[in-house]
Design a protein around this motif. Structure first.
Motif, PDB file in Angstrom:
ATOM      1  N   ALA A 152      48.376  24.921  49.522  1.00 55.80           N
ATOM      2  CA  ALA A 152      48.220  23.553  49.024  1.00 55.80           C
ATOM      3  C   ALA A 152      47.242  22.736  49.861  1.00 55.80           C
ATOM      4  CB  ALA A 152      49.581  22.851  48.989  1.00 55.80           C
ATOM      5  N   SER A 153      47.138  23.038  51.146  1.00 60.40           N
ATOM      6  CA  SER A 153      46.264  22.256  52.016  1.00 60.40           C
ATOM      7  C   SER A 153      44.808  22.703  51.946  1.00 60.40           C
ATOM      8  CB  SER A 153      46.755  22.340  53.465  1.00 60.40           C
ATOM      9  OG  SER A 153      46.739  23.683  53.921  1.00 60.40           O
ATOM     10  N   THR A 154      44.543  23.936  51.488  1.00 56.50           N
ATOM     11  CA  THR A 154      43.171  24.442  51.427  1.00 56.50           C
ATOM     12  C   THR A 154      42.601  24.477  50.008  1.00 56.50           C
ATOM     13  OG1 THR A 154      44.046  26.696  51.336  1.00 56.50           O
ATOM     14  CG2 THR A 154      43.433  25.842  53.497  1.00 56.50           C
ATOM     15  N   PHE A 155      43.473  24.491  48.997  1.00 57.44           N
ATOM     16  CA  PHE A 155      42.999  24.534  47.617  1.00 57.44           C
ATOM     17  C   PHE A 155      42.083  23.360  47.262  1.00 57.44           C
ATOM     18  CE2 PHE A 155      43.736  23.573  43.060  1.00 57.44           C
ATOM     19  CZ  PHE A 155      43.087  24.684  42.528  1.00 57.44           C
ATOM     20  N   PRO A 156      42.303  22.147  47.822  1.00 56.27           N
ATOM     21  CA  PRO A 156      41.397  21.034  47.496  1.00 56.27           C
ATOM     22  C   PRO A 156      39.932  21.300  47.811  1.00 56.27           C
ATOM     23  CG  PRO A 156      43.415  20.170  48.431  1.00 56.27           C
ATOM     24  CD  PRO A 156      43.485  21.675  48.576  1.00 56.27           C
ATOM     25  N   PHE A 157      39.623  22.193  48.767  1.00 54.89           N
ATOM     26  CA  PHE A 157      38.224  22.510  49.028  1.00 54.89           C
ATOM     27  C   PHE A 157      37.556  23.077  47.779  1.00 54.89           C
ATOM     28  CE2 PHE A 157      39.513  22.374  53.509  1.00 54.89           C
ATOM     29  CZ  PHE A 157      38.434  21.718  54.062  1.00 54.89           C
ATOM     30  N   LEU A 158      38.284  23.901  47.033  1.00 54.36           N
ATOM     31  CA  LEU A 158      37.747  24.470  45.807  1.00 54.36           C
ATOM     32  C   LEU A 158      37.803  23.471  44.660  1.00 54.36           C
ATOM     33  CD1 LEU A 158      39.372  28.029  45.969  1.00 54.36           C
ATOM     34  CD2 LEU A 158      37.045  27.379  46.613  1.00 54.36           C
ATOM     35  N   LEU A 159      38.775  22.580  44.685  1.00 54.55           N
ATOM     36  CA  LEU A 159      38.987  21.670  43.569  1.00 54.55           C
ATOM     37  C   LEU A 159      38.020  20.484  43.587  1.00 54.55           C
ATOM     38  CD1 LEU A 159      40.816  21.129  41.110  1.00 54.55           C
ATOM     39  CD2 LEU A 159      42.285  19.783  42.620  1.00 54.55           C
ATOM     40  N   VAL A 160      37.863  19.839  44.737  1.00 55.89           N
ATOM     41  CA  VAL A 160      37.053  18.615  44.800  1.00 55.89           C
ATOM     42  C   VAL A 160      35.911  18.713  45.809  1.00 55.89           C
ATOM     43  CG1 VAL A 160      38.980  17.183  44.065  1.00 55.89           C
ATOM     44  CG2 VAL A 160      38.589  17.535  46.512  1.00 55.89           C
ATOM     45  N   GLY A 161      35.693  19.890  46.393  1.00 51.33           N
ATOM     46  CA  GLY A 161      34.654  20.016  47.400  1.00 51.33           C
ATOM     47  C   GLY A 161      33.278  19.619  46.884  1.00 51.33           C
ATOM     48  N   LEU A 162      32.889  20.129  45.726  1.00 58.90           N
ATOM     49  CA  LEU A 162      31.570  19.828  45.172  1.00 58.90           C
ATOM     50  C   LEU A 162      31.457  18.399  44.634  1.00 58.90           C
ATOM     51  CD1 LEU A 162      30.743  23.227  43.403  1.00 58.90           C
ATOM     52  CD2 LEU A 162      29.960  22.396  45.623  1.00 58.90           C
ATOM     53  N   PRO A 163      32.418  17.921  43.828  1.00 59.00           N
ATOM     54  CA  PRO A 163      32.300  16.535  43.348  1.00 59.00           C
ATOM     55  C   PRO A 163      32.279  15.503  44.475  1.00 59.00           C
ATOM     56  CG  PRO A 163      33.916  17.734  42.038  1.00 59.00           C
ATOM     57  CD  PRO A 163      33.554  18.617  43.204  1.00 59.00           C
ATOM     58  N   SER A 164      33.029  15.754  45.549  1.00 56.46           N
ATOM     59  CA  SER A 164      33.056  14.776  46.641  1.00 56.46           C
ATOM     60  C   SER A 164      31.693  14.661  47.307  1.00 56.46           C
ATOM     61  CB  SER A 164      34.120  15.154  47.674  1.00 56.46           C
ATOM     62  OG  SER A 164      33.786  16.368  48.336  1.00 56.46           O
ATOM     63  N   GLY A 165      30.937  15.752  47.343  1.00 58.47           N
ATOM     64  CA  GLY A 165      29.595  15.692  47.908  1.00 58.47           C
ATOM     65  C   GLY A 165      28.670  14.814  47.087  1.00 58.47           C
ATOM     66  N   PRO A 181      58.982  21.227  46.933  1.00 58.13           N
ATOM     67  CA  PRO A 181      57.916  20.639  46.114  1.00 58.13           C
ATOM     68  C   PRO A 181      57.376  19.331  46.690  1.00 58.13           C
ATOM     69  CG  PRO A 181      59.649  21.468  44.691  1.00 58.13           C
ATOM     70  CD  PRO A 181      60.162  21.579  46.096  1.00 58.13           C
ATOM     71  N   TRP A 182      58.253  18.532  47.322  1.00 60.27           N
ATOM     72  CA  TRP A 182      57.786  17.292  47.963  1.00 60.27           C
ATOM     73  C   TRP A 182      56.797  17.617  49.081  1.00 60.27           C
ATOM     74  CZ3 TRP A 182      60.548  12.284  47.335  1.00 60.27           C
ATOM     75  CH2 TRP A 182      59.945  11.264  48.076  1.00 60.27           C
ATOM     76  N   LEU A 183      57.140  18.604  49.923  1.00 59.94           N
ATOM     77  CA  LEU A 183      56.233  18.998  51.007  1.00 59.94           C
ATOM     78  C   LEU A 183      54.920  19.538  50.467  1.00 59.94           C
ATOM     79  CD1 LEU A 183      58.607  20.767  53.574  1.00 59.94           C
ATOM     80  CD2 LEU A 183      57.579  18.498  53.760  1.00 59.94           C
ATOM     81  N   ILE A 184      54.986  20.312  49.383  1.00 62.24           N
ATOM     82  CA  ILE A 184      53.766  20.851  48.773  1.00 62.24           C
ATOM     83  C   ILE A 184      52.882  19.707  48.279  1.00 62.24           C
ATOM     84  CG2 ILE A 184      52.878  22.163  46.802  1.00 62.24           C
ATOM     85  CD1 ILE A 184      55.327  24.008  47.122  1.00 62.24           C
TER      86      ILE A 184
END
Length: 432
Positions: free
Chosen positions: A56-69, A108-111
């Motif tokens: 859960a902590s690393t998946f955002p790199f794939l999800l929003v990595g490009l749009p955030s740039g 699920p809360w921690l995730i």
């Protein structure tokens, strides 16, 4: 006449920016242990739940990595976004002990908390690189990046010990309060920075098109491409090694569980040394030569781990030595790579180039973990580690066959005795 630059340690805004990262990273290291312990001990999480929590902590790199740039290059002021990221992360972390006290805490809360903080981390890092360019003058950026790397290394050394003490004294859920407080203090430090952000916002041409521009620059720029490919190689192999390391250390080498932490401490020590050496080495040899030299040590660190064995004391020394070597080499490489990226990225595209690089180099780590598990299952732990060591030779091939080597050779030619009289007779040329 050139105005002399004020040392970084005397620049108020850089000190605030550095302090924000130091505080936040230390808190993150506490949470890195406290959150999984909360899931495993307090909530009795299953292995699959632990896996999802980690992802859960690393998946955002794939999800929003490009749009955030693309978004980082669109806006004229990046600091408010960075402050918002820290505030949201702090509130998300604070929800863990509050939910536990209220009897509402669940896996699920921690995730959800890990995912929220991961999203904020991706956006923060993407916006931080172009923001750094507004705070620090170009000649000092290598030293500034080295300062941030020293923060990461110190946090890696002291964070686990601090986390263990806090968990023992306060319980794991309450220890997460420290992480929440550090995020909020970091936001206050960032808010206090006074350097104006006077850059003009980029013309919006569609998010997909802007992302494509960042991708094209990275693919077609030979220096940036070589740095990205090298980073991908070392990260995928590093993730594969880490997937095998715990089992290798405990089952093959027979290390007691408390001594397995030697690896993290060794890497932190090496990283701190690398952060201190990088500015001095680049001042003397230039970024290109330091990059070329650092990758030569990557295979040595992998091979020292794969070949560890013998008496317990010797195995510990081998692993600690391997991690120190790897820490020095990786951090020296990261410092120079960041400096070169800031120098080579076209105007108005730094955010997208940096985000695309993070997307590629961080995204492959999930693949590396799977690769390590498959190799370990099929071939055994030590043979799989030797494959990682052999694969790390590709880092040398990737960088030494790139224009970075040609740039280093040109710099060496300019410094040769045959050209020295001309450079001495022209002080302005000597500074270019």
């Amino acid at each position: 006449m050139t105005t002399p630059l004020i040392p970084l340690r005397r620049q108020r805004d850089y000190r605030l920016l550095w302090s924000a990262r130091a505080i936040s990273e230390t808190g993150s290291e506490v949470a890195r242990l406290a959150v999984p312990l909360t899931a495993a001990v307090t909530l009795d999480a299953s292995p699959i739940e632990m896996g999802v929590l980690t992802a859960a902590s690393t998946f955002p790199f794939l999800l929003v990595g490009l749009p955030s740039g693309a978004m980082a290059d669109r806006v004229a002021r990046r600091r408010p976004v960075m402050v918002a990221c820290e505030l949201i992360s702090g509130l998300a972390a604070l929800s863990v002990p509050l939910a536990w006290l209220a009897g509402l805490l669940s896996v699920p809360w921690l995730i959800a908390v890990a995912f929220t903080i991961g999203m904020c981390t991706v956006v923060f890092r993407t916006f931080n690189t172009p923001h750094l360019a507004t705070v620090v003058a170009e000649p000092q950026r290598t030293a500034a990046i080295a300062g941030f790397q020293s923060v990461f290394s110190v946090a890696q050394m002291g964070g686990p010990g601090l986390a263990g003490m806090l968990v023992a004294l306060l319980t794991a859920p309450i220890a997460v309060v420290v992480n929440a407080v550090t995020f909020l203090v970091s936001a206050v430090c960032l808010r206090a920075i006074r350097t104006p952000e006077n850059g003009a916002a980029a013309v919006k041409r569609g998010l997909g098109r802007e992302i494509g521009e960042g991708l094209r620059v990275l693919v077609h720029h030979p220096v940036l491409r070589a740095l990205c490919v090298t980073g991908m190689i070392v990260n995928v192999l590093g993730a594969a090694q880490m997937a095998l390391f715990i089992l290798f250390a405990v089952n093959i080498l027979g290390l007691p569980a408390p001594l397995v932490g030697v690896a993290a401490i060794g890497f932190g020590v090496g990283g701190l040394i690398g952060a201190m050496l990088a500015p001095r080495l680049t001042a003397r040899f230039g970024e290109n030569k330091v990059l070329l030299g650092s990758v030569l040590f990557f295979p040595l660190g992998f091979a020292a781990t794969a070949g560890a064995g013998g008496p317990l004391w010797l195995a510990i020394c081998q692993i600690a030595g391997a991690e120190v070597i790897t820490g020095v080499a990786v951090v020296a490489y990261s410092v120079c790579s960041g400096s070169v990226t800031m120098r080579e990225a076209p105007d108005g595209l730094l955010g997208r180039v940096n985000a695309t690089t993070n997307f590629a180099t961080q995204g492959v780590m999930a693949l590396g973990g799977i690769l390590g598990g498959v190799l370990g299952e099929l071939l055994g732990l030590r043979p799989a580690l030797w494959i990682c060591a052999a694969g790390s030779l590709l880092c040398i091939v990737s960088l030494w066959l790139s224009p970075i080597r040609r740039g280093a050779r040109r710099a060496a030619a300019e410094d040769s005795p045959s050209t020295a009289p001309h450079r001495q007779s022209d002080p302005e040329a000597a500074r270019t």
